[in-house]
Design a protein around this motif. Structure first.
Motif, PDB file in Angstrom:
ATOM      1  N   ILE A  12       0.841  -1.204   0.000  1.00 20.62           N
ATOM      2  CA  ILE A  12       0.000   0.000   0.000  1.00 20.62           C
ATOM      3  C   ILE A  12       0.876   1.254   0.000  1.00 20.62           C
ATOM      4  CG2 ILE A  12      -1.624   1.344   1.411  1.00 20.62           C
ATOM      5  CD1 ILE A  12      -2.886  -1.403   2.199  1.00 20.62           C
ATOM      6  N   VAL A  13       1.931   1.238   0.805  1.00 20.80           N
ATOM      7  CA  VAL A  13       2.848   2.384   0.845  1.00 20.80           C
ATOM      8  C   VAL A  13       3.516   2.555  -0.514  1.00 20.80           C
ATOM      9  CG1 VAL A  13       4.980   3.270   1.862  1.00 20.80           C
ATOM     10  CG2 VAL A  13       3.231   2.287   3.327  1.00 20.80           C
ATOM     11  N   ALA A  14       3.974   1.465  -1.126  1.00 22.45           N
ATOM     12  CA  ALA A  14       4.626   1.539  -2.442  1.00 22.45           C
ATOM     13  C   ALA A  14       3.671   2.084  -3.492  1.00 22.45           C
ATOM     14  CB  ALA A  14       5.145   0.163  -2.855  1.00 22.45           C
ATOM     15  N   VAL A  15       2.425   1.634  -3.471  1.00 20.15           N
ATOM     16  CA  VAL A  15       1.429   2.133  -4.424  1.00 20.15           C
ATOM     17  C   VAL A  15       1.174   3.618  -4.194  1.00 20.15           C
ATOM     18  CG1 VAL A  15      -1.010   1.993  -5.086  1.00 20.15           C
ATOM     19  CG2 VAL A  15       0.345  -0.093  -4.873  1.00 20.15           C
ATOM     20  N   ALA A  16       1.099   4.029  -2.929  1.00 20.55           N
ATOM     21  CA  ALA A  16       0.886   5.443  -2.614  1.00 20.55           C
ATOM     22  C   ALA A  16       2.056   6.293  -3.114  1.00 20.55           C
ATOM     23  CB  ALA A  16       0.688   5.631  -1.112  1.00 20.55           C
ATOM     24  N   LEU A  17       3.279   5.806  -2.923  1.00 17.87           N
ATOM     25  CA  LEU A  17       4.450   6.535  -3.403  1.00 17.87           C
ATOM     26  C   LEU A  17       4.437   6.680  -4.921  1.00 17.87           C
ATOM     27  CD1 LEU A  17       7.179   4.894  -1.129  1.00 17.87           C
ATOM     28  CD2 LEU A  17       6.458   7.286  -1.056  1.00 17.87           C
ATOM     29  N   LEU A  18       4.156   5.581  -5.617  1.00 17.20           N
ATOM     30  CA  LEU A  18       4.099   5.632  -7.084  1.00 17.20           C
ATOM     31  C   LEU A  18       2.964   6.515  -7.578  1.00 17.20           C
ATOM     32  CD1 LEU A  18       4.904   1.932  -8.006  1.00 17.20           C
ATOM     33  CD2 LEU A  18       6.229   3.943  -8.638  1.00 17.20           C
ATOM     34  N   THR A  19       1.825   6.443  -6.922  1.00 21.70           N
ATOM     35  CA  THR A  19       0.682   7.264  -7.306  1.00 21.70           C
ATOM     36  C   THR A  19       0.995   8.740  -7.121  1.00 21.70           C
ATOM     37  OG1 THR A  19      -0.828   5.482  -6.704  1.00 21.70           O
ATOM     38  CG2 THR A  19      -1.772   7.695  -6.899  1.00 21.70           C
ATOM     39  N   ALA A  20       1.601   9.086  -6.003  1.00 20.92           N
ATOM     40  CA  ALA A  20       1.961  10.482  -5.751  1.00 20.92           C
ATOM     41  C   ALA A  20       2.993  10.965  -6.772  1.00 20.92           C
ATOM     42  CB  ALA A  20       2.495  10.638  -4.334  1.00 20.92           C
ATOM     43  N   MET A  21       3.961  10.115  -7.091  1.00 17.62           N
ATOM     44  CA  MET A  21       4.969  10.488  -8.086  1.00 17.62           C
ATOM     45  C   MET A  21       4.328  10.711  -9.451  1.00 17.62           C
ATOM     46  SD  MET A  21       8.558   8.609  -9.109  1.00 17.62           S
ATOM     47  CE  MET A  21       7.809   7.114  -9.697  1.00 17.62           C
ATOM     48  N   PHE A  22       3.425   9.829  -9.834  1.00 15.66           N
ATOM     49  CA  PHE A  22       2.746   9.958 -11.128  1.00 15.66           C
ATOM     50  C   PHE A  22       1.870  11.209 -11.155  1.00 15.66           C
ATOM     51  CE2 PHE A  22      -0.607   8.609 -14.212  1.00 15.66           C
ATOM     52  CZ  PHE A  22       0.208   8.600 -15.332  1.00 15.66           C
ATOM     53  N   ALA A  23       1.175  11.478 -10.067  1.00 18.02           N
ATOM     54  CA  ALA A  23       0.331  12.675  -9.999  1.00 18.02           C
ATOM     55  C   ALA A  23       1.177  13.944 -10.109  1.00 18.02           C
ATOM     56  CB  ALA A  23      -0.479  12.682  -8.705  1.00 18.02           C
ATOM     57  N   ALA A  24       2.311  13.980  -9.416  1.00 12.68           N
ATOM     58  CA  ALA A  24       3.199  15.148  -9.507  1.00 12.68           C
ATOM     59  C   ALA A  24       3.739  15.302 -10.921  1.00 12.68           C
ATOM     60  CB  ALA A  24       4.347  15.019  -8.506  1.00 12.68           C
TER      61      ALA A  24
END
Length: 163
Positions: A12-24
């Motif tokens: 979940i943390v890894a997905v959140a990190l990737l999602t935030a990176m993609f959104a930025a």
């Protein structure tokens, strides 16, 4: 059961990190090419999130067989020699990271004197994931060493029967 919950949390943390990176990243593209007002913080955010994603997933999610390895030599030798090479490799890796861990923590603590140019996030916070990764490498090396000594290896190409 506890291990599967911990792994799920790590995912979940890894997905959140990737999602935030993609959104930025998408925000950066939109602001630069559509609005014509580039944002400096999005580039820094992408780099910081990438650093955390790489070390987080390497520490908690990737199996030993998923890490990059140079196995040409071990693939060319007998199963007994492969087992010896595995033991030697994990001893060296574990000792190297264990002996470097105090210096890693010390240097990252020292990095609090500087911060990123745009977001002003201190470098010790940004790189605080690296000692976690280093400790995980030590723990994984100890576990892999234990398995190799006991004659167990999780890698499909190195089954216990072959050793």
């Amino acid at each position: 059961m506890m291990l599967s919950k911990a792994r799920k949390l790590a995912e979940i943390v890894a997905v959140a990190l990737l999602t935030a990176m993609f959104a930025a990243f998408l925000l950066q593209i939109f602001m630069r090419y559509v609005v014509n007002q580039p944002l400096g913080w999005t580039s820094e955010a992408c780099v910081i999130l990438y650093i955390w994603t790489v070390f987080w997933t390497s520490a908690f999610l990737l199996d030993e067989s998923e890490h990059v390895s140079f196995s040409m030599l071990s693939d060319a030798v007998s199963p007994v020699a492969r087992r010896v090479l595995t033991i030697i490799g994990h001893v060296i890796l574990g000792l190297a990271f264990a002996s470097a861990l105090p210096a890693i923590v010390d240097y990252i603590s020292f990095m609090k004197i500087d911060s990123t140019p745009v977001t002003r996030i201190r470098f010790d916070i940004i790189y605080s994931i690296f000692p976690v990764f280093a400790a995980a490498v030590v723990i994984r090396s100890v576990l892999a060493l234990y398995r190799a000594i006991r004659g167990r290896n999780e890698s499909p190409s190195h089954t216990p029967e072959a050793l």
